[in-house]
Scaffold this motif. Structure first.
Motif, PDB file in Angstrom:
ATOM      1  N   ARG A 266      -6.669   9.553  -7.266  1.00 10.64           N
ATOM      2  CA  ARG A 266      -7.023   8.789  -8.464  1.00 10.64           C
ATOM      3  C   ARG A 266      -6.144   9.141  -9.653  1.00 10.64           C
ATOM      4  O   ARG A 266      -6.087   8.393 -10.628  1.00 10.64           O
ATOM      5  CB  ARG A 266      -8.507   9.003  -8.798  1.00 10.64           C
ATOM      6  CG  ARG A 266      -9.436   8.431  -7.738  1.00 10.64           C
ATOM      7  CD  ARG A 266     -10.903   8.539  -8.133  1.00 10.64           C
ATOM      8  NE  ARG A 266     -11.775   8.061  -7.067  1.00 10.64           N
ATOM      9  CZ  ARG A 266     -12.114   6.780  -6.885  1.00 10.64           C
ATOM     10  NH1 ARG A 266     -11.624   5.869  -7.711  1.00 10.64           N
ATOM     11  NH2 ARG A 266     -12.915   6.419  -5.909  1.00 10.64           N
TER      12      ARG A 266
ATOM     13  N   GLU B  60       0.813  -1.217   0.000  1.00 11.99           N
ATOM     14  CA  GLU B  60       0.000   0.000   0.000  1.00 11.99           C
ATOM     15  C   GLU B  60       0.842   1.261   0.000  1.00 11.99           C
ATOM     16  O   GLU B  60       1.782   1.402   0.795  1.00 11.99           O
ATOM     17  CB  GLU B  60      -0.917  -0.012   1.240  1.00 11.99           C
ATOM     18  CG  GLU B  60      -1.918   1.123   1.283  1.00 11.99           C
ATOM     19  CD  GLU B  60      -3.035   0.849   2.282  1.00 11.99           C
ATOM     20  OE1 GLU B  60      -3.270   1.718   3.158  1.00 11.99           O
ATOM     21  OE2 GLU B  60      -3.668  -0.220   2.198  1.00 11.99           O
TER      22      GLU B  60
ATOM     23  N   HIS C 137      -6.733   8.059  -1.220  1.00  9.06           N
ATOM     24  CA  HIS C 137      -6.171   7.703  -2.521  1.00  9.06           C
ATOM     25  C   HIS C 137      -6.347   8.863  -3.516  1.00  9.06           C
ATOM     26  O   HIS C 137      -7.377   9.516  -3.574  1.00  9.06           O
ATOM     27  CB  HIS C 137      -6.816   6.429  -3.069  1.00  9.06           C
ATOM     28  CG  HIS C 137      -8.298   6.348  -2.893  1.00  9.06           C
ATOM     29  ND1 HIS C 137      -8.865   5.695  -1.833  1.00  9.06           N
ATOM     30  CD2 HIS C 137      -9.318   6.837  -3.641  1.00  9.06           C
ATOM     31  CE1 HIS C 137     -10.185   5.776  -1.920  1.00  9.06           C
ATOM     32  NE2 HIS C 137     -10.491   6.466  -2.998  1.00  9.06           N
TER      33      HIS C 137
ATOM     34  N   ASN D  90      -3.810   1.879  -3.529  1.00  9.30           N
ATOM     35  CA  ASN D  90      -3.514   3.301  -3.704  1.00  9.30           C
ATOM     36  C   ASN D  90      -4.038   4.072  -2.498  1.00  9.30           C
ATOM     37  O   ASN D  90      -4.961   4.871  -2.595  1.00  9.30           O
ATOM     38  CB  ASN D  90      -4.152   3.788  -5.014  1.00  9.30           C
ATOM     39  CG  ASN D  90      -3.862   5.252  -5.310  1.00  9.30           C
ATOM     40  OD1 ASN D  90      -3.053   5.880  -4.639  1.00  9.30           O
ATOM     41  ND2 ASN D  90      -4.535   5.804  -6.293  1.00  9.30           N
ATOM     42  N   GLY D  91      -3.473   3.803  -1.338  1.00  2.00           N
ATOM     43  CA  GLY D  91      -3.889   4.501  -0.126  1.00  2.00           C
ATOM     44  C   GLY D  91      -5.028   3.794   0.592  1.00  2.00           C
ATOM     45  O   GLY D  91      -5.574   2.780   0.132  1.00  2.00           O
TER      46      GLY D  91
ATOM     47  N   THR E  71      -4.108  12.625   1.106  1.00  2.00           N
ATOM     48  CA  THR E  71      -3.411  12.000  -0.022  1.00  2.00           C
ATOM     49  C   THR E  71      -2.156  12.785  -0.390  1.00  2.00           C
ATOM     50  O   THR E  71      -2.044  13.980  -0.117  1.00  2.00           O
ATOM     51  CB  THR E  71      -4.316  11.948  -1.264  1.00  2.00           C
ATOM     52  OG1 THR E  71      -4.567  13.275  -1.727  1.00  2.00           O
ATOM     53  CG2 THR E  71      -5.631  11.259  -0.959  1.00  2.00           C
TER      54      THR E  71
END
Length: 411
Positions: free
Chosen positions: A409, A366, A407, A401-402, A373
């Protein structure tokens, strides 16, 4: 203290190619919370601040009695913003002449400025949980004393770093909390090897190198040390520094959480019949498929995941752990009949992934991010650092992605 010299070498000699140089390592710190080296240290504020003393490296300075303890949910005005100043003297072996010499940090919280003999090694690194390195070939003196100076800022000057890493539901610390070492490579060397080994025996490798070579050779070795399948080679066209290798192996033993079969893949750069640089990777043959409205299949078998979130944390040493702790944690998960673990909420120590590879756990690795973020430029850089370090571990079958709200995008 005299640094410990470790030469990583393959016990298998290549047939038909003169032995190539392995990447050599010289540890400046210890290797974990059970093996540390004292460096000179100065904390700018909080407990035991305002004076030069010593601190074990790696460590989080709060656990050594310096600075200020904080939890991620503390009000911003109450958080410690101290800096730690480190000094350490070291020698570089004379035999490293004409080698590329890098200094490598496996993890430092948070903004890290590195100087060698009074000169900056490069830009300040931002981001706590990522391996980073500087080429210091032109800054060090061989067979002479060198001075390493490191300034670590607990609170990052990059707002998105603090949002992703330090405003979270866990303890936040400062310090060089993972190992530091020098590495020496020949001027012609591998820069990156990305391996995809499928359950049908197909091995695909994307290779990038710097320097001049006319051939790349690859061999696989089983756990008993015997070569598996045929050695295969690929000619390198002049001026080429990136290429893709592909080879079909017959009936490899597959990797899964129940049967974590591993092979050692040895890559050699060759010039005029002479091995120049050799790099070995532990790999596993497995195929991961995600079937819509069905589930996840590994090697053709549908998998039900039973696992836990895991922080890189130990009560007496914070984020500084050890391989012994990694083995104990994975053993505990296996004893509980679990088959998976999620890295919450950042990439782990390399030894933890090695243990997951060898003992058998499916891993979700991760990028850091709790509910904040990384901005896109920062996240892009740190995601690349995570991939460079972790991408070949067969245990990793998902990349996150977090966290649930953390996250970006655009990444």
């Amino acid at each position: 203290m005299i640094p410990r010299f470790i030469l990583f070498f393959c016990s298998i000699m290549l047939f038909g190619v003169a032995s190539a140089q392995q990447t050599e390592k010289l540890y400046l710190s210890g290797t974990g919370n059970d093996n540390t080296v004292n460096w000179d240290f100065f904390c700018t504020s909080g407990a035991n601040s305002g004076k030069w003393t010593t601190i074990p490296v790696p460590s989080n300075w709060e656990l050594q009695g310096f600075g200020k303890y904080n939890y991620g949910f503390n009000k911003e005005e109450n958080k410690g913003k101290e800096e730690g100043l480190y000094k350490y003297k070291f020698k570089v072996p004379g035999k490293w002449k004409n080698q590329q010499i890098n200094i490598v940090f496996e993890g430092s919280m948070t903004d890290t400025e590195v100087k060698i003999n009074g000169k900056l090694a490069g830009n300040v690194h931002q981001g706590s949980f990522y391996v980073f390195r500087y080429n210091i070939s032109n800054l060090v003196k061989l067979n002479a004393e060198n001075l390493l100076e490191v300034k670590v800022s607990k609170h990052s000057a990059n707002k998105s770093i603090n949002e992703a890493e330090r405003k979270a539901d866990f303890w936040i610390f400062g310090g060089i909390f993972r190992p530091v070492y020098l590495e020496a490579l020949p001027q012609t060397h591998f820069e990156r090897i990305q391996i995809d080994a499928k359950a049908d025996g197909n091995l695909n490798a994307q290779v990038a190198f710097t320097g001049d070579a006319d051939k790349i050779e690859v061999e696989l070795f089983a756990k008993d040390g015997k070569r598996f399948g045929d050695r295969f080679t690929m000619a390198v066209k002049k001026g080429t520094h990136q290429l893709t290798l592909n080879h079909q192996f017959s009936q490899p033993e597959l990797w899964s959480s129940e049967f974590p079969n591993l092979y050692t893949a040895t890559f050699s750069l060759v010039k005029k019949g002479k091995g120049i640089h050799q790099l070995s990777k532990k790999i596993g043959f497995r195929t991961v498929e995600v079937k819509e409205r069905d589930g996840v299949y590994v090697n053709g078998a549908k998998i039900k995941f039973k696992g836990v979130n895991r922080h890189s944390f130990y009560p007496t040493s914070g984020r500084t752990t050890s391989k012994k702790i990694s083995i104990a944690d994975v053993d505990l998960m296996k004893e509980m009949n679990m088959n998976a673990v999620r890295m919450s909420h950042y990439p782990p120590d390399g030894h933890f992934l090695e243990v997951c590879d060898s003992l058998g756990l499916f891993v979700m690795d991760e990028l850091a991010g709790w509910h904040g973020t990384y901005d896109t430029p920062t996240g892009t850089k740190l995601m690349k650092e995570m991939m460079l370090n972790d991408e070949n571990h067969p245990s990793i079958i998902f990349w996150a992605n977090g966290n649930e709200g953390g996250h970006n995008r655009e990444l």
